[in-house]
Motif scaffolding. Structure first.
Motif, PDB file in Angstrom:
ATOM      1  N   THR A  80       0.851  -1.068  -0.002  1.00 58.29           N
ATOM      2  CA  THR A  80       0.073  -0.161  -0.129  1.00 58.29           C
ATOM      3  C   THR A  80       0.870   1.192  -0.032  1.00 58.29           C
ATOM      4  O   THR A  80       0.551   2.091  -0.831  1.00 58.29           O
ATOM      5  CB  THR A  80      -0.874  -0.092   1.061  1.00 58.29           C
ATOM      6  OG1 THR A  80      -1.537  -1.088   1.152  1.00 58.29           O
ATOM      7  CG2 THR A  80      -1.781   1.397   1.234  1.00 58.29           C
TER       8      THR A  80
ATOM      9  N   ILE B 103       1.378   4.104  -3.232  1.00 53.32           N
ATOM     10  CA  ILE B 103       1.421   5.626  -3.207  1.00 53.32           C
ATOM     11  C   ILE B 103       2.581   6.370  -3.795  1.00 53.32           C
ATOM     12  O   ILE B 103       2.589   7.390  -4.351  1.00 53.32           O
ATOM     13  CB  ILE B 103       1.052   5.989  -1.569  1.00 53.32           C
ATOM     14  CG1 ILE B 103      -0.106   5.495  -1.086  1.00 53.32           C
ATOM     15  CG2 ILE B 103       1.069   7.526  -1.506  1.00 53.32           C
ATOM     16  CD1 ILE B 103      -0.625   5.720   0.311  1.00 53.32           C
ATOM     17  N   SER B 104       3.714   5.512  -3.251  1.00 54.62           N
ATOM     18  CA  SER B 104       4.980   6.149  -3.959  1.00 54.62           C
ATOM     19  C   SER B 104       5.241   6.081  -5.330  1.00 54.62           C
ATOM     20  O   SER B 104       5.734   7.065  -6.051  1.00 54.62           O
ATOM     21  CB  SER B 104       6.280   5.524  -3.328  1.00 54.62           C
ATOM     22  OG  SER B 104       6.461   5.529  -2.079  1.00 54.62           O
TER      23      SER B 104
ATOM     24  N   LEU C 203       2.490   6.085  -7.252  1.00 58.98           N
ATOM     25  CA  LEU C 203       1.520   7.386  -7.981  1.00 58.98           C
ATOM     26  C   LEU C 203       2.488   8.653  -7.988  1.00 58.98           C
ATOM     27  O   LEU C 203       2.403   9.358  -8.908  1.00 58.98           O
ATOM     28  CB  LEU C 203       0.420   7.628  -6.879  1.00 58.98           C
ATOM     29  CG  LEU C 203      -0.406   8.763  -7.116  1.00 58.98           C
ATOM     30  CD1 LEU C 203      -0.966   8.741  -8.322  1.00 58.98           C
ATOM     31  CD2 LEU C 203      -1.347   9.023  -6.059  1.00 58.98           C
ATOM     32  N   SER C 204       3.268   8.873  -7.012  1.00 56.94           N
ATOM     33  CA  SER C 204       4.121   9.941  -7.018  1.00 56.94           C
ATOM     34  C   SER C 204       5.077   9.809  -8.272  1.00 56.94           C
ATOM     35  O   SER C 204       5.408  10.772  -8.699  1.00 56.94           O
ATOM     36  CB  SER C 204       5.012  10.438  -5.698  1.00 56.94           C
ATOM     37  OG  SER C 204       5.805   9.262  -5.642  1.00 56.94           O
TER      38      SER C 204
ATOM     39  N   VAL D 230      -4.990   8.939  -3.524  1.00 54.96           N
ATOM     40  CA  VAL D 230      -4.210   8.341  -2.262  1.00 54.96           C
ATOM     41  C   VAL D 230      -5.006   7.717  -1.240  1.00 54.96           C
ATOM     42  O   VAL D 230      -4.804   6.947  -0.711  1.00 54.96           O
ATOM     43  CB  VAL D 230      -3.197   9.583  -1.853  1.00 54.96           C
ATOM     44  CG1 VAL D 230      -2.674   9.079  -0.564  1.00 54.96           C
ATOM     45  CG2 VAL D 230      -2.051   9.910  -2.516  1.00 54.96           C
ATOM     46  N   GLN D 231      -6.081   8.528  -1.052  1.00 52.99           N
ATOM     47  CA  GLN D 231      -7.169   8.229   0.021  1.00 52.99           C
ATOM     48  C   GLN D 231      -7.815   6.940  -0.197  1.00 52.99           C
ATOM     49  O   GLN D 231      -8.010   6.217   0.439  1.00 52.99           O
ATOM     50  CB  GLN D 231      -8.038   9.271   0.085  1.00 52.99           C
ATOM     51  CG  GLN D 231      -7.682  10.556   0.760  1.00 52.99           C
ATOM     52  CD  GLN D 231      -6.908  10.300   2.098  1.00 52.99           C
ATOM     53  OE1 GLN D 231      -7.325   9.813   2.868  1.00 52.99           O
ATOM     54  NE2 GLN D 231      -5.666  11.015   2.445  1.00 52.99           N
TER      55      GLN D 231
ATOM     56  N   ILE E 153      -6.402   4.538  -2.226  1.00 56.13           N
ATOM     57  CA  ILE E 153      -5.703   3.487  -2.198  1.00 56.13           C
ATOM     58  C   ILE E 153      -5.310   3.172  -0.779  1.00 56.13           C
ATOM     59  O   ILE E 153      -5.173   2.054  -0.420  1.00 56.13           O
ATOM     60  CB  ILE E 153      -4.147   3.825  -2.749  1.00 56.13           C
ATOM     61  CG1 ILE E 153      -4.243   4.152  -4.495  1.00 56.13           C
ATOM     62  CG2 ILE E 153      -2.833   2.931  -2.623  1.00 56.13           C
ATOM     63  CD1 ILE E 153      -3.102   4.940  -4.854  1.00 56.13           C
ATOM     64  N   GLN E 154      -4.974   4.332   0.117  1.00 57.03           N
ATOM     65  CA  GLN E 154      -4.857   3.806   1.587  1.00 57.03           C
ATOM     66  C   GLN E 154      -6.021   3.082   2.103  1.00 57.03           C
ATOM     67  O   GLN E 154      -5.786   2.294   2.994  1.00 57.03           O
ATOM     68  CB  GLN E 154      -4.715   5.229   2.339  1.00 57.03           C
ATOM     69  CG  GLN E 154      -3.903   4.896   3.712  1.00 57.03           C
ATOM     70  CD  GLN E 154      -2.647   4.117   4.058  1.00 57.03           C
ATOM     71  OE1 GLN E 154      -1.875   4.774   3.318  1.00 57.03           O
ATOM     72  NE2 GLN E 154      -2.730   3.068   4.544  1.00 57.03           N
TER      73      GLN E 154
END
Length: 217
Positions: free
Chosen positions: A153, A157-158, A160-161, A202-203, A205-206
């Motif tokens: 997870t 997110i990384s 995505l950046s 991000v929200q 995904i988390q």
């Protein structure tokens, strides 16, 4: 281009391009990271198959790749990217550096998760005659799965950046839209909307990661 045209014409394909650059590298990097993590864990001192040479060489390679800032890695890997996909521009081309840049990070997270497995469980499995393969997949991976899910997870997110930074080399996605139609055109409405979209992704995904973690835990 007006803000309404951006919402209608640019935003939907940019979202799809971003998701494409998230999902494919996540799958590929997770597979590569899992293999590297297993090798690192079983070859270290006290592992199932101790081998200092293999452990040190692989650990060195992982650390070297992790030390590269992603922007530098993109340009450094252009020859390899062209060799694999035939071009260095576009979403598919971006998958190569994103995958290779993410795999070592995932490998270290998975390695840490596997190291946390109670050594008593491993010894108990050995005493019952379990093979190394059974110990790896039925004891270590099974026990470490909640931590592995949390690590993946975090990795997504990384990634995505990374997709946002890949927009600099024409990879498309929200990052490219933000740079081209937001920052470069001084359109702060586009910039703001893109940032909000990224925050929402991000929200999501988390949130999905937390749900999976709780079910496995």
């Amino acid at each position: 281009m007006s803000f309404n045209e951006y919402i209608t014409n640019l935003f939907p394909p940019a979202i799809l391009q971003t998701l494409y650059m998230i999902i494919v590298p996540t799958v590929l990097a997770s597979i590569m990271g899992f293999v590297m993590a297993i090798i690192l864990v079983i070859t270290k001192d006290g592992g199932l198959k101790p081998n200092k040479t293999v452990n040190r060489v692989l650990g060195f390679v992982v650390n070297v790749i992790r030390s590269f800032p992603f922007m530098i890695l993109i340009f450094a890997m252009i020859p390899l990217t062209r060799l694999i996909v035939g071009t260095s521009i576009g979403e598919t081309a971006a998958i190569v550096p994103i995958t290779i840049g993410s795999a070592p990070f995932i490998a270290r997270l998975m390695e840490s998760a596997l190291d946390e497995v109670d050594k008593g469980l491993i010894e108990a499995a050995k005493s019952f005659g379990a093979t190394n393969t059974q110990i790896i997949f039925k004891v270590m991976v099974k026990e470490a799965m909640p931590s592995i899910v949390s690590g993946i997870t975090l990795s997504v997110i990384s990634i995505l950046s990374y997709t946002a930074m890949a927009g600099v080399v024409g990879a498309g996605g929200l990052g490219n839209v933000a740079l081209t139609y937001g920052y470069s055109s001084f359109d702060y409405n586009v910039m703001t909307f893109t940032v909000i979209a990224l925050v929402i992704i991000v929200q999501i995904i988390q949130g999905l990661g937390d749900i999976v973690y709780k079910k496995i835990k």
